[in-house]
Design a protein around this motif. Structure first.
Motif, PDB file in Angstrom:
ATOM      1  N   LEU A 194       1.026  -1.024   0.425  1.00  0.00           N
ATOM      2  CA  LEU A 194       0.196  -0.049  -0.268  1.00  0.00           C
ATOM      3  C   LEU A 194       0.881   1.193  -0.244  1.00  0.00           C
ATOM      4  N   LYS A 195       2.237   1.044   0.937  1.00  0.00           N
ATOM      5  CA  LYS A 195       2.967   2.333   0.864  1.00  0.00           C
ATOM      6  C   LYS A 195       3.625   2.622  -0.378  1.00  0.00           C
ATOM      7  N   ARG A 196       4.011   1.679  -1.229  1.00  0.00           N
ATOM      8  CA  ARG A 196       4.821   1.840  -2.246  1.00  0.00           C
ATOM      9  C   ARG A 196       3.568   2.382  -3.503  1.00  0.00           C
ATOM     10  N   PHE A 197       2.683   1.772  -3.227  1.00  0.00           N
ATOM     11  CA  PHE A 197       1.091   2.280  -4.199  1.00  0.00           C
ATOM     12  C   PHE A 197       0.730   3.548  -4.337  1.00  0.00           C
ATOM     13  N   VAL A 198       0.573   4.425  -2.796  1.00  0.00           N
ATOM     14  CA  VAL A 198       0.614   5.821  -2.122  1.00  0.00           C
ATOM     15  C   VAL A 198       1.581   6.457  -2.718  1.00  0.00           C
ATOM     16  N   SER A 199       2.934   6.191  -2.727  1.00  0.00           N
ATOM     17  CA  SER A 199       3.597   6.856  -2.989  1.00  0.00           C
ATOM     18  C   SER A 199       4.344   7.314  -4.099  1.00  0.00           C
ATOM     19  N   THR A 200       3.906   6.078  -5.015  1.00  0.00           N
ATOM     20  CA  THR A 200       3.571   6.691  -6.337  1.00  0.00           C
ATOM     21  C   THR A 200       2.762   7.357  -7.150  1.00  0.00           C
ATOM     22  N   PHE A 201       1.703   6.604  -6.597  1.00  0.00           N
ATOM     23  CA  PHE A 201       0.161   7.868  -7.337  1.00  0.00           C
ATOM     24  C   PHE A 201       0.644   9.484  -6.694  1.00  0.00           C
ATOM     25  N   THR A 202       0.914   9.565  -5.808  1.00  0.00           N
ATOM     26  CA  THR A 202       0.405  10.803  -4.752  1.00  0.00           C
ATOM     27  C   THR A 202       1.759  11.422  -5.330  1.00  0.00           C
ATOM     28  N   ASN A 203       2.991  11.005  -5.802  1.00  0.00           N
ATOM     29  CA  ASN A 203       3.870  11.482  -6.768  1.00  0.00           C
ATOM     30  C   ASN A 203       4.372  13.072  -6.170  1.00  0.00           C
ATOM     31  N   GLY A 204       4.335  13.158  -4.037  1.00  0.00           N
ATOM     32  CA  GLY A 204       5.047  14.401  -3.860  1.00  0.00           C
ATOM     33  C   GLY A 204       3.637  15.605  -3.997  1.00  0.00           C
ATOM     34  N   ARG A 205       2.369  15.248  -4.854  1.00  0.00           N
ATOM     35  CA  ARG A 205       0.965  16.468  -4.396  1.00  0.00           C
ATOM     36  C   ARG A 205       0.629  16.327  -3.473  1.00  0.00           C
ATOM     37  N   LYS A 206      -0.338  17.218  -3.239  1.00  0.00           N
ATOM     38  CA  LYS A 206      -1.099  16.935  -1.939  1.00  0.00           C
ATOM     39  C   LYS A 206      -2.520  16.824  -2.239  1.00  0.00           C
ATOM     40  N   PHE A 207      -2.350  15.228  -0.754  1.00  0.00           N
ATOM     41  CA  PHE A 207      -3.548  14.947  -0.285  1.00  0.00           C
ATOM     42  C   PHE A 207      -4.668  15.536   0.676  1.00  0.00           C
ATOM     43  N   LEU A 208      -5.761  14.802   1.139  1.00  0.00           N
ATOM     44  CA  LEU A 208      -6.388  15.087   1.915  1.00  0.00           C
ATOM     45  C   LEU A 208      -6.955  13.203   2.189  1.00  0.00           C
ATOM     46  N   VAL A 209      -6.632  12.756   3.775  1.00  0.00           N
ATOM     47  CA  VAL A 209      -7.524  11.603   4.129  1.00  0.00           C
ATOM     48  C   VAL A 209      -8.840  12.290   4.685  1.00  0.00           C
ATOM     49  N   GLN A 210      -9.971  11.304   4.601  1.00  0.00           N
ATOM     50  CA  GLN A 210     -11.220  10.860   4.559  1.00  0.00           C
ATOM     51  C   GLN A 210     -11.181   9.523   5.081  1.00  0.00           C
ATOM     52  N   PRO A 211     -13.444   9.527   5.864  1.00  0.00           N
ATOM     53  CA  PRO A 211     -13.016   8.102   6.330  1.00  0.00           C
ATOM     54  C   PRO A 211     -14.005   8.040   4.668  1.00  0.00           C
ATOM     55  N   TYR A 212     -14.018   6.875   4.630  1.00  0.00           N
ATOM     56  CA  TYR A 212     -15.065   6.680   3.649  1.00  0.00           C
ATOM     57  C   TYR A 212     -16.163   6.271   3.361  1.00  0.00           C
ATOM     58  N   LEU A 213     -17.391   7.007   3.063  1.00  0.00           N
ATOM     59  CA  LEU A 213     -18.714   6.833   3.316  1.00  0.00           C
ATOM     60  C   LEU A 213     -19.512   6.577   2.621  1.00  0.00           C
TER      61      LEU A 213
END
Length: 363
Positions: A194-213
């Protein structure tokens, strides 16, 4: 009032003679003409501050014609924020700081900034999903608490780059839309995967984290409610219309650009919620439409219109998902609401006319 004081410049991104929303801007131009207001489209990158002129486009004689115009007295900002916005930002800021130019409204900075303002409202903060700036630890904490999380880019539109992460036995399911707006689904092995995927996907861009509703119909189609609020010809906020946007079952978002459709709100609620719950949902949406623009304007400064995206979960709870200061209005054509469609187009010109009469300065 001098002639150039009755000009409204629609500021947008232009690549040569190409710019989006030409149909909308044509209607704005024609309605403005009836009000005695000259409307034209321009890019902030084409402003000549020395001569106080700008190269732009005006709809006349049945086509868009290029011309050079004096700087407009009033500006309707339709420069969508995204990765390319940095190329426009210095020119936009210089126009905003010009004492002879009044912006109908100033665009919101981003999802995180809006959340930080709204969280101070007693009425609105309970309707905001718990939100954190993305870090790997913030994602893990959200997954530990809720088993599923949403990652969304801080500056983005149309559901592009929004991802759901669901914890499964020993692995993770990731689904959403890529930066090319293509749906995808992957299974990742363990927290390291998961960490490898998310690091590649975000690629230094700023993201927010929320619970899935659980913002979907019983058959699994994601949906939200788009509420368009605008300033009217008296300078007051008014609700132009509401529509439900329903996404493809394979998607986690309801955005029309991702293949969604739009339907009227009342019949949709009657199909999926009991009468007492329908009433409570409508009352909450109406409360948001009244309270949010006024509260946001107190913190942010002048606004002209807002597209408020409201989610309704399977239990009937209402959530404020996103607020957009440069909203589209396609939904009202799709649900065949001619009154909302007409007002969505004409209100910015009516508000500009109000400011011209009042000569209200900028914040």
């Amino acid at each position: 009032m001098r002639a150039n004081q009755r000009t409204l410049g629609i500021m947008t991104r232009c690549q040569g003679s190409h710019f989006i929303d030409k149909g909308y801007y044509k209607k704005l131009t024609l309605f403005g003409r009836k009000q005695g207001i000259r409307v034209f489209v321009f890019s902030p990158r084409q402003v000549n501050f020395s001569s106080r002129t700008v190269a732009g486009f005006e709809y006349r004689n049945g086509a868009w014609q290029s011309d050079t115009f004096p700087l407009p007295a009033f500006v309707y900002d339709r420069c969508f924020v995204g990765p390319a916005y940095r190329n426009y930002k210095p020119f936009v800021e210089k126009l905003q700081n010009d004492r002879n130019i009044t912006f109908l409204g100033h665009g919101l900075s981003g999802k995180w900034q809006v959340h930080q303002m709204l969280i101070h409202s007693k009425q609105l903060s309970p309707l905001l999903p718990p939100t954190e700036l993305f870090t790997h630890s913030a994602l893990q904490e959200t997954l530990d608490k809720y088993n599923a999380a949403i990652l969304k880019p801080m500056a983005g539109t149309h559901g592009i780059g929004v991802v759901r992460v669901k914890r499964r036995k020993g692995d993770f399911e990731v689904s959403g839309r890529s930066k090319d707006n293509q749906p995808f689904r992957r299974i990742l092995q363990g927290e390291a995967g998961l960490k490898r995927f998310v690091s590649t996907f975000t690629n230094g861009r700023k993201f927010l984290v929320q619970p899935y509703l659980e913002l979907h119909t019983p058959d699994g189609s994601p949906f939200d409610v788009r509420v368009l609020v605008q300033k009217n010809g008296e300078g007051e906020w008014e609700t132009t219309g509401r529509a439900v946007r329903i996404g493809d079952k394979r998607s986690i978002t309801s955005n029309l650009h991702g293949g969604g459709k739009a339907v009227p709100l009342a019949p949709f609620l009657s199909r999926h919620y009991k009468p007492a719950l329908q009433t409570r949902i409508m009352q909450t949406i109406d409360q948001v439409a009244v309270e949010l623009p006024r509260f946001l304007e107190q913190s942010h400064g002048r606004l002209v219109e807002l597209g408020i995206d409201v989610g309704i979960d399977t239990a009937g709870n209402v959530w404020i998902i996103e607020v957009n200061s440069r909203p589209g209005r396609t939904v009202f054509t799709m649900i065949n609401d001619p009154a909302a469609q007409f007002h969505s187009i004409t209100q910015p010109v009516r508000y500009a006319h109000y400011l011209m009469k009042e000569r209200v300065g900028g914040y």
